[in-house]
Motif scaffolding. Structure first.
Motif, PDB file in Angstrom:
ATOM      1  N   ALA A 154       0.771  -1.236   0.127  1.00  0.00           N
ATOM      2  CA  ALA A 154      -0.041  -0.313   0.082  1.00  0.00           C
ATOM      3  C   ALA A 154       0.839   1.391   0.008  1.00  0.00           C
ATOM      4  O   ALA A 154       0.563   2.294  -0.632  1.00  0.00           O
ATOM      5  N   ALA A 155       1.910   1.222   0.995  1.00  0.00           N
ATOM      6  CA  ALA A 155       2.577   2.559   1.158  1.00  0.00           C
ATOM      7  C   ALA A 155       3.293   2.968  -0.425  1.00  0.00           C
ATOM      8  O   ALA A 155       3.240   3.899  -0.804  1.00  0.00           O
ATOM      9  N   PRO A 156       4.074   1.999  -0.957  1.00  0.00           N
ATOM     10  CA  PRO A 156       4.696   2.356  -2.214  1.00  0.00           C
ATOM     11  C   PRO A 156       3.682   2.582  -3.308  1.00  0.00           C
ATOM     12  O   PRO A 156       3.903   3.538  -4.171  1.00  0.00           O
ATOM     13  N   ALA A 157       2.527   2.132  -3.263  1.00  0.00           N
ATOM     14  CA  ALA A 157       1.527   2.249  -4.269  1.00  0.00           C
ATOM     15  C   ALA A 157       0.925   3.860  -4.214  1.00  0.00           C
ATOM     16  O   ALA A 157       0.918   4.643  -5.226  1.00  0.00           O
ATOM     17  N   PHE A 158       0.748   4.247  -2.956  1.00  0.00           N
ATOM     18  CA  PHE A 158       0.359   5.471  -2.589  1.00  0.00           C
ATOM     19  C   PHE A 158       1.486   6.699  -3.073  1.00  0.00           C
ATOM     20  O   PHE A 158       1.180   7.562  -3.381  1.00  0.00           O
ATOM     21  N   VAL A 159       2.773   6.231  -2.506  1.00  0.00           N
ATOM     22  CA  VAL A 159       3.931   7.087  -2.642  1.00  0.00           C
ATOM     23  C   VAL A 159       4.061   7.235  -4.266  1.00  0.00           C
ATOM     24  O   VAL A 159       4.186   8.688  -4.796  1.00  0.00           O
ATOM     25  N   MET A 160       3.825   6.282  -5.051  1.00  0.00           N
ATOM     26  CA  MET A 160       3.997   6.404  -6.470  1.00  0.00           C
ATOM     27  C   MET A 160       2.765   7.128  -7.108  1.00  0.00           C
ATOM     28  O   MET A 160       3.215   8.281  -7.900  1.00  0.00           O
ATOM     29  N   THR A 161       1.690   7.026  -6.598  1.00  0.00           N
ATOM     30  CA  THR A 161       0.664   7.651  -7.125  1.00  0.00           C
ATOM     31  C   THR A 161       0.805   9.413  -6.703  1.00  0.00           C
ATOM     32  O   THR A 161       0.562  10.127  -7.724  1.00  0.00           O
ATOM     33  N   GLY A 162       1.270   9.394  -5.532  1.00  0.00           N
ATOM     34  CA  GLY A 162       1.305  10.756  -5.059  1.00  0.00           C
ATOM     35  C   GLY A 162       2.583  11.663  -5.920  1.00  0.00           C
ATOM     36  O   GLY A 162       2.444  12.723  -6.263  1.00  0.00           O
ATOM     37  N   GLN A 163       3.747  10.987  -6.325  1.00  0.00           N
ATOM     38  CA  GLN A 163       4.522  11.402  -7.130  1.00  0.00           C
ATOM     39  C   GLN A 163       4.163  11.934  -8.654  1.00  0.00           C
ATOM     40  O   GLN A 163       4.638  12.855  -9.056  1.00  0.00           O
ATOM     41  N   MET A 164       3.480  10.943  -9.038  1.00  0.00           N
ATOM     42  CA  MET A 164       2.619  11.077 -10.375  1.00  0.00           C
ATOM     43  C   MET A 164       1.844  12.434 -10.474  1.00  0.00           C
ATOM     44  O   MET A 164       1.715  13.145 -11.281  1.00  0.00           O
ATOM     45  N   VAL A 165       0.907  12.375  -9.348  1.00  0.00           N
ATOM     46  CA  VAL A 165       0.218  13.639  -9.024  1.00  0.00           C
ATOM     47  C   VAL A 165       0.831  14.803  -8.978  1.00  0.00           C
ATOM     48  O   VAL A 165       0.576  16.111  -9.441  1.00  0.00           O
ATOM     49  N   MET A 166       1.902  14.788  -8.025  1.00  0.00           N
ATOM     50  CA  MET A 166       2.627  16.202  -8.048  1.00  0.00           C
ATOM     51  C   MET A 166       3.427  16.507  -9.256  1.00  0.00           C
ATOM     52  O   MET A 166       3.445  17.717  -9.700  1.00  0.00           O
ATOM     53  N   GLY A 167       4.003  15.219 -10.097  1.00  0.00           N
ATOM     54  CA  GLY A 167       4.330  15.923 -11.327  1.00  0.00           C
ATOM     55  C   GLY A 167       3.277  16.277 -12.407  1.00  0.00           C
ATOM     56  O   GLY A 167       3.577  17.153 -13.103  1.00  0.00           O
ATOM     57  N   ALA A 168       2.132  15.575 -12.440  1.00  0.00           N
ATOM     58  CA  ALA A 168       1.256  16.245 -13.282  1.00  0.00           C
ATOM     59  C   ALA A 168       0.631  17.513 -13.012  1.00  0.00           C
ATOM     60  O   ALA A 168       0.434  18.270 -14.007  1.00  0.00           O
ATOM     61  N   PHE A 169       0.938  17.859 -11.791  1.00  0.00           N
ATOM     62  CA  PHE A 169       0.415  19.242 -11.332  1.00  0.00           C
ATOM     63  C   PHE A 169       1.696  19.986 -10.597  1.00  0.00           C
ATOM     64  O   PHE A 169       1.774  20.821  -9.783  1.00  0.00           O
ATOM     65  N   ALA A 170       2.770  20.024 -11.444  1.00  0.00           N
ATOM     66  CA  ALA A 170       4.224  20.510 -11.224  1.00  0.00           C
ATOM     67  C   ALA A 170       4.070  22.026 -11.085  1.00  0.00           C
ATOM     68  O   ALA A 170       4.847  22.677 -10.323  1.00  0.00           O
ATOM     69  N   LYS A 171       3.293  22.568 -11.999  1.00  0.00           N
ATOM     70  CA  LYS A 171       3.387  24.090 -12.126  1.00  0.00           C
ATOM     71  C   LYS A 171       2.458  24.657 -10.895  1.00  0.00           C
ATOM     72  O   LYS A 171       2.353  25.960 -10.855  1.00  0.00           O
ATOM     73  N   SER A 172       1.857  23.947 -10.178  1.00  0.00           N
ATOM     74  CA  SER A 172       0.736  24.383  -9.030  1.00  0.00           C
ATOM     75  C   SER A 172       1.780  25.040  -8.085  1.00  0.00           C
ATOM     76  O   SER A 172       2.933  24.452  -7.946  1.00  0.00           O
TER      77      SER A 172
END
Length: 430
Positions: A154-172
């Motif tokens: 669970a932890a790696p999956a949520f971390v990976m998802t979080g990183q992808m979300v941070m990357g997708a909204f990198a300009k925020s």
């Protein structure tokens, strides 16, 4: 309280709740270490003084995390509330963590930053601890393996998802990223608490209380040498892994990347976390198949060392990206097989929890020491090799990876005569 009176959460609901609680409480801490907290420090003191300020702040908070780790379990177990101690800390930890994250987001000085990040670690740590603790209380022993595997993923999956979300909204803005994390965790923690059925424990009789003296706290090296060797290999590899928290400053110093570019790079390397999970499953399966653990632990540690040497001399960001994936593969395999090795050499079943908690402090301790030593090592590297100073820093981390492999040698292998003389029978999951 009799077992027949204990309320039990339906298996699927419990697994979903535990995965949700663990994933959403651990992911914010990892995302903070991967760059968010670094940019908060840069905002407070400026880029020129960020390395020293960040290292000092995270070093001090690391000491606090070690102390919290030793006492948080006692606090959670001693909580006596009708709603249940696990549900209480899932909710209280989520709310306390949210308020602490807000304080961290808008911190205007390093002391406020340190206090806030200490509280974030404590409250979110209580959420994940409560989710882990609900398993042995309500799940049948024959299902421990599958539950632990799912929660571990669970932890790696949520971390990976979080990183992808941070990357997708990198300009925020940084504030928008932090508030998003706060909202997601708050929802996850409260939903997890609502999904489980908890029990009220009134306490134990005075005659049942036990105390552990200082002399009996750490297992004797003379009687149980394998325990100390196992602790050292875990400590050394955690030194190497702790250095990965400096990658954000490394990207800025060597490759001159902007905040937006760094978050995009984090999104690009996010799948490496899932590679770590796959490597752990693969390593565990193969080590059981061939009934050998030491070759996997030593080989994986050496792989991380090679990657750190590549980081030290990299002049192209592509090498760092490739090295990041290989490092995670090696660290994932090391973690899974080394945990199995630790389970096998624990001195006793009676004190298993205490002995495992000592092992677990190596993570926070190594992070604290690396953060304190990083500015001096980087400054020394600049004077010796010139440039950004990270060449020496990563070479020192590589040495710790090699040492991690070397100290495995004295530990008996599976099925050896030495192991038979020190058999602890029961397997405990670290």
């Amino acid at each position: 309280m009799e077992n027949s009176m204990l309320k039990k959460t339906p298996f699927v609901r419990l697994v979903i709740a535990a995965m949700l609680g663990v994933g959403t409480s651990i992911a914010p801490l990892v995302l903070l270490s991967f760059g968010l907290s670094t940019f908060i420090v840069i905002r407070i003191v400026g880029q020129e003084h960020a390395t020293a300020a960040f290292a000092t702040a995270t070093g001090i908070s690391g000491i606090a995390v070690v102390i919290f780790g030793l006492f948080s379990g006692v606090i959670a177990d001693k909580t006596r509330l009708k709603m249940g101690r696990r549900r209480f800390w899932m909710i209280a930890g989520s709310i306390g963590g949210a308020l602490s994250m807000l304080a961290l987001t808008y911190a205007s000085s390093i002391p406020v930053f340190i206090i806030a990040i200490c509280l974030v670690n404590f409250f979110y740590g209580m959420v994940s601890l409560s989710c882990y603790a609900i398993v042995p209380e309500q799940v049948e022993p024959e299902k421990f393996g599958r539950v632990s595997g799912l929660i571990g993923a669970a932890a790696p999956a949520f971390v990976m998802t979080g990183q992808m979300v941070m990357g997708a909204f990198a300009k925020s803005t940084l504030e928008e990223k932090m508030i998003t994390i706060i909202i997601v965790q708050l929802i996850g923690g409260i939903v997890a608490a609502l999904l489980i059925k908890d029990n009220y424990f009134a306490g134990v009789a005075k005659g049942e209380k036990k105390s552990i003296g200082i002399r009996g706290f750490y297992p004797s090296f003379k009687k149980h040498p394998s325990y100390t060797w196992a602790l050292l290999t875990k400590l050394f590899i955690n030194f190497s892994n702790a250095g990965m928290g400096m990658l954000t400053l490394f990207y800025i110093a060597r490759f001159h990347l902007s905040e937006t570019k760094i978050f995009q790079l984090m999104a690009l390397t996010a799948p490496a976390i899932m590679l770590m999970v796959v490597a752990g499953i693969l390593g565990g399966f193969l080590s059981d198949k061939v009934k050998k653990q030491k070759p996997f632990v030593m080989g994986a540690a050496l792989v991380t060392g090679i990657c750190l040497i590549a980081f030290a001399f990299s002049s192209n960001i592509t090498w760092v990206i490739v090295g990041n994936f290989i490092f995670n593969f090696g660290f994932g395999m090391y973690g899974a097989v080394d945990n199995a090795l630790v389970n096998r050499i624990l001195p006793s079943k009676e004190n298993a929890a205490k002995d495992i908690s000592i092992m677990n402090t190596t993570t926070s301790l190594s992070s604290t020491l690396v953060n304190f030593a990083a500015p001096a090592l980087i400054a020394l590297g600049t004077s010796l090799f010139g440039g950004d100073g990270y060449t020496l820093f990563f070479l020192v981390l590589a040495v710790f990876s090699i040492l991690s492999a070397v100290v495995v040698l004295p530990i008996p292998e599976m099925g050896s005569k030495l192991e038979a003389n020190n058999d602890t029978t029961n397997e405990i999951v670290v």
